[in-house]
Design a protein around this motif. Structure first.
Motif, PDB file in Angstrom:
ATOM      1  N   ARG A 185       0.813  -1.218   0.000  1.00  0.00           N
ATOM      2  CA  ARG A 185       0.000   0.000   0.000  1.00  0.00           C
ATOM      3  C   ARG A 185       0.851   1.274   0.000  1.00  0.00           C
ATOM      4  NH1 ARG A 185      -2.824  -3.540   3.226  1.00  0.00           N
ATOM      5  NH2 ARG A 185      -2.059  -2.666   5.181  1.00  0.00           N
ATOM      6  N   ARG A 186       2.075   1.160  -0.524  1.00  0.00           N
ATOM      7  CA  ARG A 186       2.922   2.333  -0.704  1.00  0.00           C
ATOM      8  C   ARG A 186       3.352   2.401  -2.166  1.00  0.00           C
ATOM      9  NH1 ARG A 186       7.109   1.361   4.326  1.00  0.00           N
ATOM     10  NH2 ARG A 186       5.537   0.679   5.833  1.00  0.00           N
ATOM     11  N   VAL A 187       3.317   3.574  -2.732  1.00  0.00           N
ATOM     12  CA  VAL A 187       3.719   3.742  -4.122  1.00  0.00           C
ATOM     13  C   VAL A 187       5.233   3.595  -4.220  1.00  0.00           C
ATOM     14  CG1 VAL A 187       3.771   5.294  -6.103  1.00  0.00           C
ATOM     15  CG2 VAL A 187       1.778   5.276  -4.582  1.00  0.00           C
ATOM     16  N   GLN A 188       5.671   2.780  -5.174  1.00  0.00           N
ATOM     17  CA  GLN A 188       7.097   2.616  -5.438  1.00  0.00           C
ATOM     18  C   GLN A 188       7.372   2.999  -6.886  1.00  0.00           C
ATOM     19  OE1 GLN A 188       9.300  -0.641  -3.568  1.00  0.00           O
ATOM     20  NE2 GLN A 188       7.346  -1.563  -3.021  1.00  0.00           N
ATOM     21  N   THR A 189       8.330   3.865  -7.073  1.00  0.00           N
ATOM     22  CA  THR A 189       8.666   4.301  -8.428  1.00  0.00           C
ATOM     23  C   THR A 189       9.426   3.188  -9.151  1.00  0.00           C
ATOM     24  OG1 THR A 189      10.811   5.235  -7.799  1.00  0.00           O
ATOM     25  CG2 THR A 189       8.872   6.675  -7.595  1.00  0.00           C
ATOM     26  N   ARG A 190       9.454   3.279 -10.468  1.00  0.00           N
ATOM     27  CA  ARG A 190      10.228   2.321 -11.246  1.00  0.00           C
ATOM     28  C   ARG A 190      11.704   2.405 -10.879  1.00  0.00           C
ATOM     29  NH1 ARG A 190       5.913   4.021 -13.901  1.00  0.00           N
ATOM     30  NH2 ARG A 190       4.758   2.580 -15.267  1.00  0.00           N
ATOM     31  N   GLU A 191      12.161   3.626 -10.623  1.00  0.00           N
ATOM     32  CA  GLU A 191      13.575   3.812 -10.272  1.00  0.00           C
ATOM     33  C   GLU A 191      13.914   3.129  -8.953  1.00  0.00           C
ATOM     34  OE1 GLU A 191      11.522   6.192 -11.231  1.00  0.00           O
ATOM     35  OE2 GLU A 191      12.325   6.633 -13.226  1.00  0.00           O
ATOM     36  N   ILE A 251       0.059   3.063 -10.543  1.00  0.00           N
ATOM     37  CA  ILE A 251      -0.256   4.416 -10.103  1.00  0.00           C
ATOM     38  C   ILE A 251       0.296   5.338 -11.178  1.00  0.00           C
ATOM     39  CG2 ILE A 251      -0.084   6.108  -8.257  1.00  0.00           C
ATOM     40  CD1 ILE A 251      -1.471   3.459  -7.480  1.00  0.00           C
ATOM     41  N   TYR A 252      -0.578   5.804 -12.057  1.00  0.00           N
ATOM     42  CA  TYR A 252      -0.138   6.518 -13.245  1.00  0.00           C
ATOM     43  C   TYR A 252       0.668   7.766 -12.899  1.00  0.00           C
ATOM     44  CZ  TYR A 252      -3.096   3.312 -15.768  1.00  0.00           C
ATOM     45  OH  TYR A 252      -3.641   2.164 -16.281  1.00  0.00           O
ATOM     46  N   GLY A 253       1.798   7.882 -13.564  1.00  0.00           N
ATOM     47  CA  GLY A 253       2.685   9.008 -13.341  1.00  0.00           C
ATOM     48  C   GLY A 253       3.586   8.844 -12.137  1.00  0.00           C
ATOM     49  N   ALA A 254       3.426   7.701 -11.407  1.00  0.00           N
ATOM     50  CA  ALA A 254       4.217   7.520 -10.183  1.00  0.00           C
ATOM     51  C   ALA A 254       4.955   6.186 -10.167  1.00  0.00           C
ATOM     52  CB  ALA A 254       3.325   7.636  -8.951  1.00  0.00           C
ATOM     53  N   GLY A 255       4.259   5.074 -10.406  1.00  0.00           N
ATOM     54  CA  GLY A 255       4.898   3.768 -10.338  1.00  0.00           C
ATOM     55  C   GLY A 255       3.900   2.679 -10.056  1.00  0.00           C
ATOM     56  N   TYR A 256       4.200   1.833  -9.081  1.00  0.00           N
ATOM     57  CA  TYR A 256       3.350   0.699  -8.752  1.00  0.00           C
ATOM     58  C   TYR A 256       3.089   0.640  -7.257  1.00  0.00           C
ATOM     59  CZ  TYR A 256       4.374  -0.939 -13.475  1.00  0.00           C
ATOM     60  OH  TYR A 256       4.485  -1.034 -14.823  1.00  0.00           O
ATOM     61  N   MET A 257       1.967  -0.006  -6.911  1.00  0.00           N
ATOM     62  CA  MET A 257       1.623  -0.196  -5.515  1.00  0.00           C
ATOM     63  C   MET A 257       1.130  -1.618  -5.314  1.00  0.00           C
ATOM     64  SD  MET A 257      -1.063   1.842  -3.036  1.00  0.00           S
ATOM     65  CE  MET A 257      -2.518   1.188  -3.883  1.00  0.00           C
ATOM     66  N   PHE A 258       1.661  -2.305  -4.306  1.00  0.00           N
ATOM     67  CA  PHE A 258       1.202  -3.634  -3.930  1.00  0.00           C
ATOM     68  C   PHE A 258       0.008  -3.452  -3.010  1.00  0.00           C
ATOM     69  CE2 PHE A 258       1.466  -7.864  -2.005  1.00  0.00           C
ATOM     70  CZ  PHE A 258       1.739  -8.645  -3.126  1.00  0.00           C
ATOM     71  N   ALA A 259      -1.181  -3.842  -3.455  1.00  0.00           N
ATOM     72  CA  ALA A 259      -2.418  -3.460  -2.778  1.00  0.00           C
ATOM     73  C   ALA A 259      -2.759  -4.277  -1.525  1.00  0.00           C
ATOM     74  CB  ALA A 259      -3.586  -3.513  -3.757  1.00  0.00           C
ATOM     75  N   PRO A 260      -2.613  -5.606  -1.516  1.00  0.00           N
ATOM     76  CA  PRO A 260      -3.060  -6.350  -0.327  1.00  0.00           C
ATOM     77  C   PRO A 260      -2.081  -6.249   0.828  1.00  0.00           C
ATOM     78  CG  PRO A 260      -2.153  -7.861  -1.945  1.00  0.00           C
ATOM     79  CD  PRO A 260      -2.184  -6.510  -2.601  1.00  0.00           C
ATOM     80  N   SER A 261      -2.570  -6.509   2.029  1.00  0.00           N
ATOM     81  CA  SER A 261      -1.689  -6.623   3.184  1.00  0.00           C
ATOM     82  C   SER A 261      -0.898  -7.917   3.050  1.00  0.00           C
ATOM     83  CB  SER A 261      -2.492  -6.612   4.483  1.00  0.00           C
ATOM     84  OG  SER A 261      -3.413  -7.687   4.499  1.00  0.00           O
ATOM     85  N   VAL A 262       0.241  -7.988   3.724  1.00  0.00           N
ATOM     86  CA  VAL A 262       1.151  -9.123   3.574  1.00  0.00           C
ATOM     87  C   VAL A 262       1.490  -9.696   4.943  1.00  0.00           C
ATOM     88  CG1 VAL A 262       3.359  -9.910   2.653  1.00  0.00           C
ATOM     89  CG2 VAL A 262       2.140  -8.041   1.515  1.00  0.00           C
ATOM     90  N   ASP A 263       1.435 -11.014   5.039  1.00  0.00           N
ATOM     91  CA  ASP A 263       1.843 -11.722   6.254  1.00  0.00           C
ATOM     92  C   ASP A 263       3.143 -12.447   5.936  1.00  0.00           C
ATOM     93  OD1 ASP A 263       1.937 -12.997   8.704  1.00  0.00           O
ATOM     94  OD2 ASP A 263       0.628 -14.635   8.059  1.00  0.00           O
ATOM     95  N   TRP A 264       4.221 -12.058   6.626  1.00  0.00           N
ATOM     96  CA  TRP A 264       5.544 -12.637   6.381  1.00  0.00           C
ATOM     97  C   TRP A 264       5.836 -13.727   7.396  1.00  0.00           C
ATOM     98  CZ3 TRP A 264       8.364 -11.103   2.186  1.00  0.00           C
ATOM     99  CH2 TRP A 264       7.976  -9.913   1.564  1.00  0.00           C
ATOM    100  N   SER A 265       6.523 -14.775   6.953  1.00  0.00           N
ATOM    101  CA  SER A 265       6.895 -15.858   7.859  1.00  0.00           C
ATOM    102  C   SER A 265       8.157 -16.543   7.356  1.00  0.00           C
ATOM    103  CB  SER A 265       5.742 -16.868   8.007  1.00  0.00           C
ATOM    104  OG  SER A 265       5.489 -17.499   6.774  1.00  0.00           O
ATOM    105  N   HIS A 266       8.585 -17.560   8.104  1.00  0.00           N
ATOM    106  CA  HIS A 266       9.846 -18.241   7.809  1.00  0.00           C
ATOM    107  C   HIS A 266       9.647 -19.685   7.371  1.00  0.00           C
ATOM    108  CE1 HIS A 266      12.169 -14.969   9.717  1.00  0.00           C
ATOM    109  NE2 HIS A 266      11.101 -14.879  10.497  1.00  0.00           N
ATOM    110  N   ASP A 267       8.396 -20.121   7.249  1.00  0.00           N
ATOM    111  CA  ASP A 267       8.218 -21.527   6.898  1.00  0.00           C
ATOM    112  C   ASP A 267       8.331 -21.711   5.396  1.00  0.00           C
ATOM    113  OD1 ASP A 267       4.702 -21.209   7.665  1.00  0.00           O
ATOM    114  OD2 ASP A 267       5.715 -20.834   5.775  1.00  0.00           O
ATOM    115  N   ASP A 268       8.000 -22.939   4.941  1.00  0.00           N
ATOM    116  CA  ASP A 268       8.236 -23.252   3.542  1.00  0.00           C
ATOM    117  C   ASP A 268       7.016 -23.025   2.663  1.00  0.00           C
ATOM    118  OD1 ASP A 268       7.986 -26.906   3.795  1.00  0.00           O
ATOM    119  OD2 ASP A 268       6.540 -25.326   4.163  1.00  0.00           O
ATOM    120  N   GLY A 269       5.992 -22.341   3.185  1.00  0.00           N
ATOM    121  CA  GLY A 269       4.848 -21.987   2.352  1.00  0.00           C
ATOM    122  C   GLY A 269       3.818 -23.050   2.199  1.00  0.00           C
ATOM    123  N   GLY A 270       3.839 -24.076   3.075  1.00  0.00           N
ATOM    124  CA  GLY A 270       2.733 -25.033   3.041  1.00  0.00           C
ATOM    125  C   GLY A 270       3.054 -26.359   2.417  1.00  0.00           C
ATOM    126  N   GLY A 271       4.271 -26.841   2.635  1.00  0.00           N
ATOM    127  CA  GLY A 271       4.576 -28.182   2.169  1.00  0.00           C
ATOM    128  C   GLY A 271       5.386 -28.197   0.925  1.00  0.00           C
TER     129      GLY A 271
END
Length: 246
Positions: free
Chosen positions: A175-181, A223-243
């Motif tokens: 949910r933060r705009v990130q420029t291509r640069e 985000i036109y004229g600005a870059g891209y934004m990852f819209a969903p919330s993210v849950d980070w973890s250390h496991d292997d992603g479910g098998g």
């Protein structure tokens, strides 16, 4: 659906200061609760997991250092300690050594405290992201170690090394705009993303693997004229992603 506001627990027996701090936090996008005794905080921590705790070092029922060292540190909950101007330097050092992420002397400027809370949360968030191997978002699971995406229907899609780096960079700042640069420079701290073609082409390929509608993407938004934004919330973890092997 409204995004949950980060919860700040304020342990402070000065009712006026506690009211001022909780009000200021709420005005700046946080949820906040005040507690006057160490035992009240202990009880509340069995019910909620706050984003951060603000702790007066000396309370009527004892010092809060033990809570920092025993409970908050064990649960990886950030903490900022506060004390009066008469506190010995050794006490402040002890507070930091026990696990406090920052230390402030009273009187406290509420706006400065908000700024320090945001700085601590950014550091904490960056540390979690830097160490994580898995990100979950919108029903999807990205297993960065195994270079794969797991769809909501459990089907798997392989990711190239550059797609892993791009997806991780985007998901690191939801949910933060990130420029291509900034994406090309790897400002998320995971290392430079060396692209031999444009960011736009890489985003397009990643969207296809995420089954995005190119006319109305829901995960990686333009985000036109600005870059891209990852819209969903993210849950980070250390496991292997479910098998499966990684």
């Amino acid at each position: 659906m409204a995004t949950a506001r980060p919860l700040v627990l304020v342990l402070e027996d000065d009712a006026d200061l506690a009211a001022t701090l909780t009000r200021t936090f709420r005005e700046h996008g946080f949820d906040a609760e005040s507690l006057g005794l160490v035992r009240d905080l202990e009880r509340r921590l069995t019910q909620v997991r706050p984003a951060i705790c603000i702790l007066d070092m000396n309370l009527p029922d004892g010092p809060s250092l033990d809570v920092i060292g025993r409970r908050l540190k064990a649960d990886a909950i950030p903490a900022i300690a506060m004390s009066g101007v008469w506190t010995e330097v050794s006490d402040r050092v002890l507070g930091l050594e026990m696990g406090a992420d920052d230390y402030l002397l009273k009187p406290v400027d509420p706006r400065e405290l908000v700024a320090r809370v945001r700085a601590v949360l950014r550091r904490s968030e960056n540390a979690v992201v830097a160490e994580a191997t898995v990100a979950r978002f919108g029903g999807w699971t990205a297993d960065f170690r195994a270079h794969r995406l797991i769809a909501p229907d459990a089907t798997e899609v392989e990711l190239s090394a550059s797609e892993v780096r791009l997806l991780r960079a985007l998901a690191a700042r939801p949910r933060r705009v990130q420029t291509r640069e900034s994406l090309m420079e790897g400002e998320d701290g995971t290392g430079a993303i060396a692209f031999d073609r444009s960011i736009d082409v890489r985003v397009s390929r990643l969207r296809a693997k995420l089954r995005e509608d190119p006319r109305n993407p829901r995960i990686i938004k333009t985000i036109y004229g600005a870059g891209y934004m990852f819209a969903p919330s993210v849950d980070w973890s250390h496991d292997d992603g479910g098998g499966g092997e990684s």
